[in-house]
Design a protein around this motif. Structure first.
Motif: not given
Length: 142
Positions: A69-79
């Motif tokens: 979930g954490l990686v998904g959010r960071l990926t979606t945010a472009g980070l």
């Protein structure tokens, strides 16, 4: 406020951790648009480029489902970017994006300020001693 001689260590650690996390999250959100949990992941990826999600979970002391979930959010945010693992067809490797590096740079002054404030509250010896004690507890296998 409990008496200064309160020795309920676990209770005090929980209370201090909550206070520190909420304060740091608020400041890091304002400075860089990320939480301390997200910063922890970004720092880990920066320090070990090409880390897998499984390795990141171990590094952060989290379950793989939480890291997904954490990686998904960071990926979606472009980070963060996910790339295919060179040898394991089901795994991906993680890399910081330019925006991820920018977020770390934006957060660093606030992290430094926060640590300076904690050092002022605890004193140099108290800060160093607390850091050493927290490190021992973090890796204790009780």
């Amino acid at each position: 406020m409990p008496a200064p001689d309160d020795q309920r260590l676990y209770f005090l650690l929980q209370r201090a951790a909550h206070r520190l996390r909420t304060t740091a999250d608020r400041r890091c959100q304002a400075a860089a648009g990320v939480t301390t949990a997200q910063l922890g992941a970004l720092f880990a990826v920066r320090d070990e480029p090409g880390i897998t999600q499984q390795q990141l979970a171990r590094t952060l002391g989290l379950r793989e489902s939480a890291v997904t979930g954490l990686v998904g959010r960071l990926t979606t945010a472009g980070l963060l970017a996910k790339d295919p693992h060179p040898r394991e067809h089901r795994a991906v490797v993680l890399e910081l994006t330019g925006a991820g590096r920018d977020a770390l740079r934006a957060a660093q002054p606030e992290i430094d300020r926060f640590n300076a404030e904690l050092r002022a509250v605890l004193g140099d010896d108290g800060f160093t001693g607390a850091a050493a004690a927290m490190h021992r507890l973090a890796y204790w296998e009780g």
